[in-house]
Write an enzyme that holds these catalytic residues in place. Structure first.
Site, PDB file in Angstrom:
ATOM      1  CE  LYS A  10      -1.775   1.566   4.056  1.00  0.00           C
ATOM      2  NZ  LYS A  10      -1.481   2.987   4.317  1.00  0.00           N
ATOM      3  CG  ASN A  11       2.104   2.775   3.564  1.00  0.00           C
ATOM      4  OD1 ASN A  11       0.987   3.151   3.218  1.00  0.00           O
ATOM      5  ND2 ASN A  11       2.418   2.523   4.824  1.00  0.00           N
TER       6      ASN A  11
ATOM      7  NE  ARG B 100      -5.825  12.406   9.237  1.00  0.00           N
ATOM      8  CZ  ARG B 100      -7.032  11.892   9.301  1.00  0.00           C
ATOM      9  NH1 ARG B 100      -7.285  10.718   8.763  1.00  0.00           N
ATOM     10  NH2 ARG B 100      -8.005  12.548   9.884  1.00  0.00           N
TER      11      ARG B 100
ATOM     12  CG  ASP C  31      -4.784   9.885  11.961  1.00  0.00           C
ATOM     13  OD1 ASP C  31      -4.024  10.025  12.930  1.00  0.00           O
ATOM     14  OD2 ASP C  31      -4.453   9.332  10.910  1.00  0.00           O
TER      15      ASP C  31
ATOM     16  CG  ASP D 292       2.419   1.077   9.833  1.00  0.00           C
ATOM     17  OD1 ASP D 292       1.944   2.009  10.494  1.00  0.00           O
ATOM     18  OD2 ASP D 292       2.798   1.210   8.656  1.00  0.00           O
TER      19      ASP D 292
HETATM   20  N1  EPU Z   1       6.063  14.352  11.335  1.00  0.00           N
HETATM   21  C1  EPU Z   1       6.251  15.663  11.657  1.00  0.00           C
HETATM   22  N2  EPU Z   1       6.214  16.582  10.657  1.00  0.00           N
HETATM   23  C2  EPU Z   1       6.007  16.244   9.360  1.00  0.00           C
HETATM   24  C3  EPU Z   1       5.841  14.892   9.035  1.00  0.00           C
HETATM   25  C4  EPU Z   1       5.874  13.956  10.046  1.00  0.00           C
HETATM   26  O1  EPU Z   1       6.414  16.016  12.807  1.00  0.00           O
HETATM   27  O2  EPU Z   1       6.002  17.130   8.500  1.00  0.00           O
HETATM   28  C5  EPU Z   1       6.092  13.344  12.428  1.00  0.00           C
HETATM   29  C6  EPU Z   1       4.737  12.638  12.565  1.00  0.00           C
HETATM   30  O3  EPU Z   1       3.857  13.380  13.360  1.00  0.00           O
HETATM   31  C7  EPU Z   1       5.126  11.344  13.206  1.00  0.00           C
HETATM   32  C8  EPU Z   1       6.499  11.060  12.608  1.00  0.00           C
HETATM   33  O4  EPU Z   1       6.956  12.296  12.060  1.00  0.00           O
HETATM   34  O5  EPU Z   1       5.254  11.514  14.581  1.00  0.00           O
HETATM   35  C9  EPU Z   1       6.509  10.008  11.543  1.00  0.00           C
HETATM   36  O6  EPU Z   1       5.637  10.327  10.526  1.00  0.00           O
HETATM   37  P1  EPU Z   1       5.884  10.011   9.000  1.00  0.00           P
HETATM   38  O7  EPU Z   1       5.765  11.303   8.262  1.00  0.00           O
HETATM   39  O8  EPU Z   1       7.108   9.193   8.803  1.00  0.00           O
HETATM   40  O9  EPU Z   1       4.621   9.137   8.683  1.00  0.00           O
HETATM   41  P2  EPU Z   1       3.752   9.263   7.399  1.00  0.00           P
HETATM   42  O10 EPU Z   1       4.628   9.526   6.251  1.00  0.00           O
HETATM   43  O11 EPU Z   1       2.600  10.165   7.646  1.00  0.00           O
HETATM   44  C10 EPU Z   1       3.933   6.741   6.737  1.00  0.00           C
HETATM   45  C11 EPU Z   1       2.970   5.613   6.489  1.00  0.00           C
HETATM   46  C12 EPU Z   1       2.343   5.175   7.796  1.00  0.00           C
HETATM   47  C13 EPU Z   1       3.446   4.736   8.735  1.00  0.00           C
HETATM   48  C14 EPU Z   1       4.467   5.888   8.924  1.00  0.00           C
HETATM   49  C15 EPU Z   1       5.660   5.526   9.745  1.00  0.00           C
HETATM   50  C16 EPU Z   1       2.202   6.110   4.272  1.00  0.00           C
HETATM   51  C17 EPU Z   1       1.064   6.499   3.406  1.00  0.00           C
HETATM   52  N3  EPU Z   1       1.944   6.058   5.577  1.00  0.00           N
HETATM   53  O12 EPU Z   1       3.150   7.803   7.287  1.00  0.00           O
HETATM   54  O13 EPU Z   1       1.524   4.055   7.489  1.00  0.00           O
HETATM   55  O14 EPU Z   1       2.912   4.404   9.981  1.00  0.00           O
HETATM   56  O15 EPU Z   1       4.936   6.314   7.625  1.00  0.00           O
HETATM   57  O16 EPU Z   1       6.313   4.453   9.186  1.00  0.00           O
HETATM   58  O17 EPU Z   1       3.290   5.819   3.795  1.00  0.00           O
HETATM   59  C18 EPU Z   1      -0.372   2.654   7.657  1.00  0.00           C
HETATM   60  O18 EPU Z   1       0.004   2.097   6.616  1.00  0.00           O
HETATM   61  O19 EPU Z   1      -1.324   2.188   8.342  1.00  0.00           O
HETATM   62  C19 EPU Z   1       0.296   3.866   8.122  1.00  0.00           C
HETATM   63  C20 EPU Z   1      -0.202   4.649   9.066  1.00  0.00           C
END
Ligand code: EPU
Length: 422
Positions: free
Chosen positions: A22-23, A92, A116, A304
């Protein structure tokens, strides 16, 4: 709001094949926006998040043709640069269209994702990186608005290796003028997969998958054809479910190198892990042993997996400690496990799990994709029939979840909510 009735006591046994990640697929689909013409993304999981991304791309003017798990995406004409609230609210991860739209069209408006069930989900790292590349980024009426006639390459150091921020900046940098170096980049395998697709479109990228990615901007990209890598989170979910149910499951199509730390933790819990021609085999005999784990960006244990491991450890022999380092609110679902008789105490980003002999079935909710999968696993380890509400969260991320469960010997039944029209 579908509900799944899970009969406890089954021991998962058999072979399960994981779908495309998915990701990764979501980002590959978004990246197709950057090349005028028809790209093909294969091995896309049939899940609702990918359907939302397809709808989003259509909204921008991309022609989307789906045949099974293959998407032909014709981005010859991008006529709209606004990601609407209804779609961003549904997913998101929609934020990953920001970089591609800005790079291709010089402008993007993306509804702000908001918080969320797993945390606040800020986008400051995405914004600051794009600003470093010369974009003007502001917020208006709930939208993030970014503009740049042509982005300029720049050195960018992320405060934190955010997955989607790395991906957005990588995609934006590919069409920028000059060289971008992203330091402290996320190292998840999905980022290397995205870079591979971009490279076959003509991008010049070095170091994707490591913490320093160097991108030499090019003037234009060509459409390309790419097969999504297998979903390591789905693979790990089946592996942990096998352990939790004291089962014997072979996960085919998994990439074991992407699961190294998780598998070593499952061995600590007592599982026998082996690799054969059919795939990755996980066998658990006897009660799960307690073990501690800490979530971290890749190659650490993915956040995850946290709810899934907690469900597994809820019936372990002994006391385990889980530390969540990635999302600040990813223990909200623990309340649901408590309703099933789990003995878990959370304090800040730590959880102490005292294993109980058996959980007891109760009506619970799926709070997000992974917490939903965790509730189903808990249901398999419970006495009685557990009713998991809000299964639409699980459908966002797992293809054919209950069909796969049934093939592994679980007894599950979905009750679909009938929508009554006024
Ligand atoms: N964060 C910030 N600022 C930002 C971006 C992120 O502070 O601008 C913080 C977030 O609040 C969090 C941390 O950084 O505390 C990690 O967030 P990250 O940005 O790495 O997560 P994401 O990119 O929003 C992706 C996956 C998630 C997975 C996380 C961590 C996708 C679409 N989603 O999210 O997947 O948990 O990385 O590995 O790639 C899922 O598949 O169920 C899922 C939630």
């Amino acid at each position: 709001m579908d509900r799944l009735f899970v009969t406890g006591g089954a021991r998962l046994d058999g072979i399960v094949r994981v779908a495309g990640a998915k990701n990764s697929a979501l980002k590959l689909m978004a990246a197709s926006l950057m090349a005028p013409g028809r790209s093909t993304v294969r091995n896309v999981p049939r899940i609702s998040d990918c359907a939302v991304m397809a709808e989003m791309l259509e909204h921008f003017g991309v022609e989307v043709i789906q045949e099974g798990d293959t998407f032909a995406l014709d981005a010859s004409d991008v006529v709209d640069v606004e990601a609407p609230h209804e779609l961003v609210r549904a997913m998101r991860a929609s934020i990953v269209v920001l970089g591609p739209l800005l790079a291709r069209c010089g402008r993007a408006r993306v509804s702000l994702p908001g918080g969320d069930e797993i945390g606040a989900r800020p986008v400051d790292l995405h914004v600051r990186g794009l600003e470093r590349m010369g974009a003007t980024v502001g917020a208006e009426h709930g939208f993030l608005v970014a503009e740049a006639a042509r982005l300029r390459g720049a050195p960018i150091t992320l405060d934190y290796p955010s997955v989607t921020a790395t991906e957005n900046l990588l995609m934006a940098a590919v069409l920028a003028k000059g060289t971008t170096v992203i330091d402290n980049a996320a190292r998840e395998p999905e980022i290397a997969d995205l870079a591979m697709f971009l490279t076959s479109m003509g991008a010049r990228i070095a170091g994707a998958g490591s913490s320093t990615i160097e991108i030499d901007g090019v003037d234009a990209l060509e459409p390309a054809d790419h097969t999504t890598l297998p979903d390591r989170i789905e693979a790990g979910t089946w592996a942990a479910a096998a352990v939790a149910t004291r089962g014997d499951v072979t996960v085919s199509n998994a990439v074991p190198e992407h699961l190294e730390l998780l598998l070593s933790k499952l061995s600590d819990a007592g599982a026998a892990v082996s690799f054969g021609d059919d795939g990755l085999r996980i066998r658990q005999e006897g009660r799960v042993r307690a073990m501690d784990f800490v979530t971290l960006p890749y190659p650490g244990i993915a956040t995850d997996f946290q709810p899934i491991l907690m469900a597994m450890l809820a019936t372990a022999d002994g006391t385990s400690i889980a530390t969540e380092n990635v999302f600040e609110a990813r223990f909200l679902y623990v309340g649901e496990l408590l309703r099933m008789g789990a003995d878990i105490r959370t304090e800040g980003h730590h959880a102490v799990i005292r294993g109980v002999e058996r959980l007891s079935a109760a009506p619970v909710r799926a709070l997000d994709i992974r917490a939903g999968a965790a509730m189903v696993i808990a249901g398999l380890c419970a006495e009685g029939v557990t009713e998991v509400a809000d299964m639409q969260h699980v459908d966002r991320g797992y293809e054919d979840f209950e069909a796969k469960l049934e093939r592994l010997g679980a007894e599950v039944r979905r009750e679909r909510e009938l929508v009554t029209l006024p």
